[in-house]
Design an enzyme around this catalytic site. Structure first.
Site, PDB file in Angstrom:
ATOM      1  N   TYR A 143     143.087-100.501   6.355  1.00  0.00           N
ATOM      2  CA  TYR A 143     143.264-100.268   4.920  1.00  0.00           C
ATOM      3  C   TYR A 143     141.916 -99.859   4.353  1.00  0.00           C
ATOM      4  CZ  TYR A 143     144.224-101.313  -0.028  1.00  0.00           C
ATOM      5  OH  TYR A 143     144.375-101.238  -1.391  1.00  0.00           O
ATOM      6  N   ASP A 238     134.060 -98.188   7.564  1.00  0.00           N
ATOM      7  CA  ASP A 238     134.426 -98.881   6.328  1.00  0.00           C
ATOM      8  C   ASP A 238     134.041-100.345   6.506  1.00  0.00           C
ATOM      9  OD1 ASP A 238     135.552-100.192   4.229  1.00  0.00           O
ATOM     10  OD2 ASP A 238     137.501 -99.178   4.350  1.00  0.00           O
ATOM     11  N   LYS A 266     132.639-105.840  -1.851  1.00  0.00           N
ATOM     12  CA  LYS A 266     132.794-107.301  -1.745  1.00  0.00           C
ATOM     13  C   LYS A 266     131.461-108.063  -1.816  1.00  0.00           C
ATOM     14  CE  LYS A 266     137.325-106.857   0.433  1.00  0.00           C
ATOM     15  NZ  LYS A 266     138.320-107.258  -0.523  1.00  0.00           N
TER      16      LYS A 266
END
Ligand code: HOZ
Length: 428
Positions: A143, A238, A266
């Site tokens: 994702y 990623d 994050k």
């Protein structure tokens, strides 16, 4: 009489689709009412009814120091006193860029954005602009946020709700997205042999955290590196989830493989909305206003968000931080595996740095197909037993878990007590 959690959630459902601002939070796949959270401190959170939980979600990864860490909160307060946003350069952004470029091996230049989705979307556009090619390669179950071109056979909420490819994305937009199997080097080689000169980028979670946790094999990542170099494609790691979470240099540091570009998010925002994309200088120089690839954002590099990130990263960089965090995560997964074994349950678990995966199957999965073999019904029951006992894990079998520096022996003991009870009830 409904509880306060139920009342608030009912109010939310009248006005917010499914009552939530991000799908997995709705408890759609595990069922029941999500507690409405009132506050957090360290490894714990409390709902509006005053119930306390040991938290292994940690805002889905950013809270590596625990909730409301004193130094992070103080840094935010100090900067906020001087203004919330300027839409103009501030010194904090430069400090953040210095920190990211010195810590992450692939990042020579970097730009800040406000979310992981923005980071990956911008990295893909930049890779296409840099190479002048259109095709991108991604892997099933990975994702990369919810930009159109990347919402094909995706993980996280898209997988949880059985819609890994989203409606509302025109087929023309994803026609250039090639989706391959994770950890399948042969398939990657074949794809490059047929399409090598048309591939702009390969994007991968080097440790996947959105189909539960699945580690890439070193051989898979090395093949990817070799093929991208040979064919002039941009390799994008990623690391929104793994950056400053599995180690100070991210997954690229652990594997010793340097991509051309990296996306971050994050932890680098310490709980505030921050993302970043960075990489080779020659690629980054194609971004506007230096180059022809456009990208912008009013709140990019927001001083308050950057202050939270900087305060977090300074503590994360302290000697021994990751050794201690990894030790906590190892103790957690070893303890859970042992308890499950005693209860004769098909269960496995693993951790990398401060990230962990739990699987209701014997043996840790290495592929998307193996993740899908997990017993979802057992996961759901386990989830609710743990929640009742005051332990929060992600409400989906397709998300990784997170420990923070605030999790200690006390929290682990309480978690093991809850798990003993939960596993024994799964036998019924
Ligand atoms: N998609 C993220 C988890 N992998 C965010 C989930 C949320 O914030 O609800």
């Amino acid at each position: 009489m409904s509880s306060r959690n139920q009342q608030i959630f009912e109010r939310a459902r009248q006005l917010i689709p499914a009552g939530v601002n991000s799908p997995v939070r709705a408890f759609g796949s595990v069922g029941g009412t999500p507690p409405t959270i009132a506050k957090g401190a360290g490894a714990r959170i409390w709902d509006v009814e005053g119930k306390e939980y040991i938290d292994y979600v940690g805002s889905w990864g950013p809270l590596i120091l625990g909730h409301a860490h004193r130094e992070v909160v103080q840094a935010v307060q100090a900067v906020a006193e001087r203004g919330l946003s300027f839409g103009a350069p501030t010194e904090g952004e430069v400090e953040m860029a210095e920190l990211l470029t010195s810590a992450v091996p692939s990042v020579e230049q970097v730009r800040l954005v406000s979310s992981g989705t923005e980071a990956t979307m911008s990295a893909i556009r930049l890779a296409r602009g840099f190479t002048g090619r259109s095709k991108i390669v991604k892997f099933e179950g990975c994702y990369h946020g919810h930009a159109d071109a990347l919402l094909v056979k995706a993980g996280s909420g898209a997988l949880t709700f059985g819609q890994p490819s989203s409606a509302g994305v025109p087929p023309e937009v994803t026609a250039h997205t090639l989706v391959l199997d994770y950890n399948d080097s042969g398939m990657l080689e074949q794809t490059f042999s047929h399409n090598g000169s048309e591939i702009a980028a390969v994007i991968v979670e080097p440790i996947a955290g959105n189909m539960n946790l699945v580690k890439a094999t070193p051989e898979f990542l090395q093949t990817m590196r070799t093929l991208c170099t040979r064919h002039g494609a941009v390799l994008i790691f990623d690391e929104v989830m793994t950056g400053f979470r599995v180690g100070l240099q991210g997954a690229q540091g652990l594997f010793g493989i340097t991509p051309d570009m990296t996306t971050l998010g994050k932890v680098i925002g310490g709980g505030m909305p921050v993302g970043a994309f960075g990489g080779r200088r020659d690629i980054m120089q194609k971004i506007a206003p230096l180059g022809p690839v456009y990208q912008a954002g009013t709140l990019s590099g927001n001083p308050v968000a950057v202050a939270a990130g900087l305060a977090t990263l300074k503590l994360v960089g302290a000697p021994g931080f990751f050794e201690s965090l990894s030790e906590t995560a190892t103790q957690l997964v070893d303890g859970l595996s042992h308890i499950a074994q005693e209860a004769n349950q098909d269960f496995s678990a693993q951790s990398v740095g401060g990230m962990f995966g739990m699987y209701f199957r014997a043996g840790v999965p290495q592929s998307f197909a193996q993740v899908m073999e997990g017993d979802g019904e057992k996961f759901n029951r386990f989830f609710h037993h743990m929640l009742d006992a005051g332990v929060t894990i992600a409400p989906s079998a397709f998300e990784a878990g997170f420990v923070s520096a605030a999790h200690g022996p006390d929290e682990l003991e309480r978690t093991f007590d809850a798990a003993r009870e939960a596993f024994s009830r799964l036998q019924d």
